[in-house]
Design an enzyme around this catalytic site. Structure first.
Site, PDB file in Angstrom:
ATOM      1  N   LYS A 135      -0.031   7.085 -23.766  1.00  0.00           N
ATOM      2  CA  LYS A 135       0.510   7.415 -25.092  1.00  0.00           C
ATOM      3  C   LYS A 135       2.021   7.118 -25.105  1.00  0.00           C
ATOM      4  O   LYS A 135       2.417   5.982 -25.268  1.00  0.00           O
ATOM      5  CB  LYS A 135       0.238   8.885 -25.430  1.00  0.00           C
ATOM      6  CG  LYS A 135      -1.213   9.173 -25.832  1.00  0.00           C
ATOM      7  CD  LYS A 135      -2.145   9.321 -24.680  1.00  0.00           C
ATOM      8  CE  LYS A 135      -3.497   9.866 -25.074  1.00  0.00           C
ATOM      9  NZ  LYS A 135      -4.452   9.820 -23.954  1.00  0.00           N
ATOM     10  N   PHE A 152      -6.727  19.735 -24.902  1.00  0.00           N
ATOM     11  CA  PHE A 152      -7.456  18.531 -25.264  1.00  0.00           C
ATOM     12  C   PHE A 152      -8.833  18.575 -24.590  1.00  0.00           C
ATOM     13  O   PHE A 152      -9.044  19.335 -23.655  1.00  0.00           O
ATOM     14  CB  PHE A 152      -6.664  17.284 -24.828  1.00  0.00           C
ATOM     15  CG  PHE A 152      -7.308  16.028 -25.330  1.00  0.00           C
ATOM     16  CD1 PHE A 152      -7.408  15.790 -26.687  1.00  0.00           C
ATOM     17  CD2 PHE A 152      -7.856  15.096 -24.459  1.00  0.00           C
ATOM     18  CE1 PHE A 152      -8.034  14.652 -27.166  1.00  0.00           C
ATOM     19  CE2 PHE A 152      -8.487  13.957 -24.930  1.00  0.00           C
ATOM     20  CZ  PHE A 152      -8.575  13.733 -26.283  1.00  0.00           C
ATOM     21  N   ASP A 153      -9.787  17.736 -25.076  1.00  0.00           N
ATOM     22  CA  ASP A 153     -11.163  17.897 -24.577  1.00  0.00           C
ATOM     23  C   ASP A 153     -11.324  17.585 -23.087  1.00  0.00           C
ATOM     24  O   ASP A 153     -12.138  18.203 -22.405  1.00  0.00           O
ATOM     25  CB  ASP A 153     -12.201  17.173 -25.448  1.00  0.00           C
ATOM     26  CG  ASP A 153     -12.069  15.667 -25.464  1.00  0.00           C
ATOM     27  OD1 ASP A 153     -11.224  15.141 -24.730  1.00  0.00           O
ATOM     28  OD2 ASP A 153     -12.829  15.016 -26.219  1.00  0.00           O
ATOM     29  N   ASP A 202       1.231  19.579 -21.178  1.00  0.00           N
ATOM     30  CA  ASP A 202       0.484  18.326 -21.299  1.00  0.00           C
ATOM     31  C   ASP A 202       1.389  17.415 -22.114  1.00  0.00           C
ATOM     32  O   ASP A 202       1.560  17.588 -23.329  1.00  0.00           O
ATOM     33  CB  ASP A 202      -0.863  18.562 -22.003  1.00  0.00           C
ATOM     34  CG  ASP A 202      -1.622  17.262 -22.256  1.00  0.00           C
ATOM     35  OD1 ASP A 202      -0.971  16.192 -22.310  1.00  0.00           O
ATOM     36  OD2 ASP A 202      -2.854  17.310 -22.421  1.00  0.00           O
ATOM     37  N   TYR A 262       0.840  -1.216   0.000  1.00  0.00           N
ATOM     38  CA  TYR A 262       0.000   0.000   0.000  1.00  0.00           C
ATOM     39  C   TYR A 262       0.871   1.261   0.000  1.00  0.00           C
ATOM     40  O   TYR A 262       0.588   2.228  -0.689  1.00  0.00           O
ATOM     41  CB  TYR A 262      -0.937   0.009   1.209  1.00  0.00           C
ATOM     42  CG  TYR A 262      -2.021   1.041   1.060  1.00  0.00           C
ATOM     43  CD1 TYR A 262      -3.260   0.709   0.522  1.00  0.00           C
ATOM     44  CD2 TYR A 262      -1.794   2.376   1.423  1.00  0.00           C
ATOM     45  CE1 TYR A 262      -4.249   1.656   0.357  1.00  0.00           C
ATOM     46  CE2 TYR A 262      -2.775   3.340   1.252  1.00  0.00           C
ATOM     47  CZ  TYR A 262      -4.003   2.982   0.718  1.00  0.00           C
ATOM     48  OH  TYR A 262      -4.976   3.925   0.539  1.00  0.00           O
ATOM     49  N   ALA A 301       1.437  14.155 -22.861  1.00  0.00           N
ATOM     50  CA  ALA A 301       0.984  12.840 -23.348  1.00  0.00           C
ATOM     51  C   ALA A 301       1.881  12.325 -24.482  1.00  0.00           C
ATOM     52  O   ALA A 301       2.245  11.160 -24.514  1.00  0.00           O
ATOM     53  CB  ALA A 301      -0.464  12.918 -23.807  1.00  0.00           C
ATOM     54  N   HIS A 357     -20.114  12.797 -28.664  1.00  0.00           N
ATOM     55  CA  HIS A 357     -19.647  11.845 -29.691  1.00  0.00           C
ATOM     56  C   HIS A 357     -19.612  10.393 -29.224  1.00  0.00           C
ATOM     57  O   HIS A 357     -19.750   9.486 -30.018  1.00  0.00           O
ATOM     58  CB  HIS A 357     -18.276  12.263 -30.245  1.00  0.00           C
ATOM     59  CG  HIS A 357     -17.201  12.461 -29.218  1.00  0.00           C
ATOM     60  ND1 HIS A 357     -17.227  13.464 -28.295  1.00  0.00           N
ATOM     61  CD2 HIS A 357     -16.059  11.769 -28.975  1.00  0.00           C
ATOM     62  CE1 HIS A 357     -16.143  13.397 -27.545  1.00  0.00           C
ATOM     63  NE2 HIS A 357     -15.426  12.376 -27.926  1.00  0.00           N
TER      64      HIS A 357
HETATM   65  C1  P61 Z   1      -7.112  10.250 -27.588  1.00  0.00           C
HETATM   66  F1  P61 Z   1     -12.183  11.087 -27.700  1.00  0.00           F
HETATM   67  N1  P61 Z   1      -6.422  11.325 -25.562  1.00  0.00           N
HETATM   68  O1  P61 Z   1      -6.433  11.117 -28.207  1.00  0.00           O
HETATM   69  P1  P61 Z   1      -6.466  10.057 -20.539  1.00  0.00           P
HETATM   70  N2  P61 Z   1      -4.152  15.025 -23.046  1.00  0.00           N
HETATM   71  C2  P61 Z   1      -4.074  14.684 -24.343  1.00  0.00           C
HETATM   72  C3  P61 Z   1      -4.767  13.567 -24.790  1.00  0.00           C
HETATM   73  O2  P61 Z   1      -4.684  13.226 -26.074  1.00  0.00           O
HETATM   74  C4  P61 Z   1      -5.558  12.791 -23.873  1.00  0.00           C
HETATM   75  C5  P61 Z   1      -5.596  13.215 -22.514  1.00  0.00           C
HETATM   76  C6  P61 Z   1      -4.901  14.336 -22.135  1.00  0.00           C
HETATM   77  C7  P61 Z   1      -7.169  10.362 -26.126  1.00  0.00           C
HETATM   78  C8  P61 Z   1      -8.179   9.520 -25.385  1.00  0.00           C
HETATM   79  C9  P61 Z   1      -9.491  10.198 -25.414  1.00  0.00           C
HETATM   80  O3  P61 Z   1     -13.045  12.387 -25.511  1.00  0.00           O
HETATM   81  C10 P61 Z   1     -11.877  11.661 -25.452  1.00  0.00           C
HETATM   82  O4  P61 Z   1      -5.367   9.162 -20.093  1.00  0.00           O
HETATM   83  C11 P61 Z   1      -3.246  15.491 -25.269  1.00  0.00           C
HETATM   84  O5  P61 Z   1      -7.290   9.499 -21.650  1.00  0.00           O
HETATM   85  O6  P61 Z   1      -7.308  10.502 -19.395  1.00  0.00           O
HETATM   86  C12 P61 Z   1      -6.302  11.668 -24.287  1.00  0.00           C
HETATM   87  O7  P61 Z   1      -5.719  11.331 -21.104  1.00  0.00           O
HETATM   88  C13 P61 Z   1      -6.400  12.475 -21.494  1.00  0.00           C
HETATM   89  C14 P61 Z   1     -10.250  10.285 -26.574  1.00  0.00           C
HETATM   90  C15 P61 Z   1      -9.946  10.850 -24.297  1.00  0.00           C
HETATM   91  C16 P61 Z   1     -11.436  11.005 -26.592  1.00  0.00           C
HETATM   92  C17 P61 Z   1     -11.132  11.565 -24.293  1.00  0.00           C
HETATM   93  O8  P61 Z   1      -7.690   9.318 -28.145  1.00  0.00           O
END
Ligand code: P61
Length: 463
Positions: free
Chosen positions: A260, A126-127, A217, A74, A219, A453
Site C-alpha cells: 500500500k 483487517f480480515d 497496522d 543470501y 499499511a 468471497h
Molecule cells: C486490500 F479482500 N489489504 O485492502 P497483505 N492490513 C491491512 C490491509 O488492508 C491488508 C493487510 C493487512 C488488502 C488486500 C486483501 O481478503 C483480503 O500484504 C489494513 O495483503 O498480506 C490487505 O496485507 C494484509 C484483500 C487481503 C482482501 C485479503 O485489498
C-alpha cells in the site's frame, strides 16, 4: 487541501499499459461465466480495475532504478540496510523483519504474542489480522467508536478506537488473557478512515498503564498522517515525516503491508521500536516461514523498491494528489446522490449498497449485485465488503449472519489512473442510478468455509 483543478498530477507518464473495454455482450457473458463473482474475471477482461490498492501501485523511475541495484546475496544484502535505514529515519524504529507481504508479518507477530482463548483488541482488525488471531483460537475485538460504523456520520476520525471500552477490557483482563493491542491506521474496513493523533496517544497511555504492547497496522500510515495534517489544526504546520515519527513513537512496533503506502507490488515487514529480545524472537519465526533476516522472503531488489517507496509515499505533493483523486471521485458521486461513506477515506470510495439499492434486502447480496452491475455497465471491477465477505452461514442454525455494513469499495490504485478514468466511473453510476430498481439480487450456489468471497459462486435471483 488545494482545489483539484488548481494543480495536476505531480508526475508525468513514462510507460503505459494498454487497457481495453470489451463490448457489452462479451461482458455479460464473462460475468455469467465468472458465476457473478468479480474475483473470477481475468484482469485482461477489465477496463478500470478498482478491486484493490494493494500491490497495484505504479512504481517510480527512482524505484525501478533501485531494482537494478538489487543485491541478491543470501545474507547481508545492501538493500536490507537501506530498508533498515529508512525505517529508522521515517518510523524511528530500530529493528526490521522483512516478510513477503503484510499477513506474513501478522503471522510472526501473532506467533509471538497470541494464544488460545485470549482476546486481541483493536479499532477494527483487517480480515487477515482477524484470521491470524482466530487461527490461534483467540478472539479479535473490534472497538472502533460508534460513529465509525455510521456511513453518513461526518466525524473526522472514524478510525478512532473507543478508549472507554479499551480501558474496560484492559482492566478486566490480565496479560494472560489480553496480550497486545493493534491499531489499524487508516482503518480499511470502515472506509479508509483515519485515527486521530490524540486517540493514538491516549491508547498508548492506556497500553503503558496496563503494561501491554501496542502495535500499529501501518499499511496506510502515510495516508493517515496526511489526514492528521489536514484535519487536526495542531498538525497543520508539521511535515508528514514529523507526524509519522510522532505517530510511531506511541507504539512499540508495527506490521506493514508494503503493497500500500510503500508503493510497491509485493512485500511487507514487522518492525520494533527498540526491543531487541522481541526482534530476536521474531527472527526465529521469520527464518522458518520467510527466510534469513536480511531478505525475509523478498528479493534484494524488492527491498530496495520498498526503501525508496517509503520515502516517496510520505511526500506531500504525492499525498495531496493521491488523497485528492479519491476525494474527487467521492465528491462527484455525492453530487450525483450516490450514498457513500463520508468523509471520503484515503484509499477508496465506499458505496453504501443498502441505501443505493433499497429494494434488495441484505440476504440478496446488494453490494455483490452492484459490483456485478458496474462490470456489466462499464467493465469496472470493484469489490464487495458486505454480506458475502463479512457475513457467514451459521453452522448451527443454517441461517445467514449479516455484517453491520453492506459496502462496495471503489479502491483507487496509486499513480495508475487519471481523473478521466474516475469520470467514467461516475458516468457508470449515473447510468445505473437511472435503472437501479431493475437490478436483481443474487443467491450463493457455492461457498468455501473461510474467506468465502474469493471463490463464492452466485446465481441471479428471480425478481
Ligand atoms: C486490500 F479482500 N489489504 O485492502 P497483505 N492490513 C491491512 C490491509 O488492508 C491488508 C493487510 C493487512 C488488502 C488486500 C486483501 O481478503 C483480503 O500484504 C489494513 O495483503 O498480506 C490487505 O496485507 C494484509 C484483500 C487481503 C482482501 C485479503 O485489498
Amino acid at each position: 487541501m488545494r482545489a483539484r483543478d488548481s494543480y495536476a498530477e505531480p508526475y508525468r507518464i513514462k510507460m503505459v499499459e494498454p487497457i481495453r473495454l470489451k463490448d457489452r455482450a462479451t461482458r455479460e457473458e464473462l460475468i455469467k461465466e465468472a458465476h457473478y463473482n468479480i474475483f473470477n474475471l481475468k484482469a485482461e477482461d477489465i477496463y478500470i480495475d478498482l478491486l484493490t490498492d494493494s500491490g497495484t501501485s505504479a512504481m517510480s523511475a527512482n524505484q525501478w532504478a533501485g531494482m537494478m541495484l538489487g543485491d541478491e546475496s543470501y545474507a547481508g544484502s545492501r538493500n536490507f540496510f537501506n530498508l533498515q535505514a529508512a525505517l529508522q529515519d521515517i518510523f524511528g524504529y530500530q529493528y526490521v523483519v522483512p516478510t513477503h507481504q503484510g499477513r506474513a508479518a501478522e503471522n510472526i507477530l501473532m506467533s509471538m504474542f497470541v494464544d488460545k482463548n485470549q482476546k486481541v483488541p483493536g479499532n477494527m482488525h483487517f480480515d487477515t489480522t482477524e484470521g491470524h488471531i482466530r487461527l490461534r483460537e483467540a478472539q479479535p475485538l473490534n472497538l472502533v467508536i460508534d460513529e465509525g460504523l455510521k456511513s453518513g456520520s461526518d466525524h473526522l476520525f472514524k478510525g478512532n478506537i473507543d478508549l472507554d471500552r479499551l480501558e474496560d477490557e484492559l482492566q478486566n483482563n490480565p496479560v494472560s488473557k489480553l496480550p497486545l493491542i493493534i491499531i489499524t491506521a487508516t482503518c480499511n474496513n470502515n472506509g479508509g478512515q483515519p485515527v486521530a493523533m490524540d486517540n493514538l496517544r491516549a491508547a498508548s497511555e492506556l497500553a503503558r498503564k496496563y503494561n501491554r504492547p501496542l502495535f500499529i497496522d501501518a499499511a496506510r500510515y502515510a495516508e493517515n498522517c496526511y489526514f492528521v495534517k489536514q484535519r487536526d489544526p495542531a498538525y497543520r504546520d508539521k511535515s508528514i515525516r514529523d507526524i509519522a515519527r510522532e505517530m510511531f513513537s506511541y507504539a512499540d512496533g508495527c506490521t506493514m503491508s508494503s503493497k500500500k503506502d510503500a508503493l510497491v507490488n509485493i512485500g511487507g515487514f514487522l518492525a520494533f521500536k527498540n526491543n531487541e529480545e522481541w526482534y530476536e524472537k521474531a527472527v526465529q519465526i521469520q527464518i522458518c516461514y520467510e527466510g534469513f533476516r536480511t531478505y525475509g522472503g523478498l528479493a534484494g531488489r524488492d527491498l530496495e523498491a520498498i526503501a525508496r517507496g517509503l520515502y516517496e509515499g510520505t511526500e506531500e505533493e504525492y499525498l495531496e494528489d493521491r488523497i485528492g483523486q479519491v476525494s474527487y471521485l467521492g465528491h462527484r458521486l455525492l453530487d450525483l446522490g450516490v450514498p457513500i461513506v463520508t468523509p471520503v477515506g484515503g484509499h477508496g470510495v465506499f458505496v453504501d449498497a443498502l441505501k443505493f439499492l433499497p429494494h434488495l434486502p441484505q440476504s440478496y447480496f446488494p453490494a455483490q449485485s452492484l459490483t456485478v452491475e458496474l462490470y456489466r455497465e462499464a467493465g469496472i471491477r470493484s469489490v464487495e465488503l458486505g454480506a458475502c465477505a463479512f457475513g457467514y452461514t451459521d453452522p448451527e442454525t443454517g441461517r445467514e449472519v449479516f455484517p453491520a455494513q453492506e459496502l462496495v469499495r471503489l479502491t483507487v490504485p496509486r499513480r495508475v489512473y487519471t481523473d478521466r478514468h474516475m469520470d467514467l466511473v461516475v458516468k457508470a453510476f449515473e447510468a445505473i442510478a437511472g435503472r437501479k430498481e431493475n437490478i436483481r439480487g443474487l443467491e450463493i450456489t457455492y461457498q468455501a468455509e473461510i474467506l468465502r468471497h474469493f471463490t463464492a459462486r452466485f446465481r441471479l435471483r428471480e425478481q
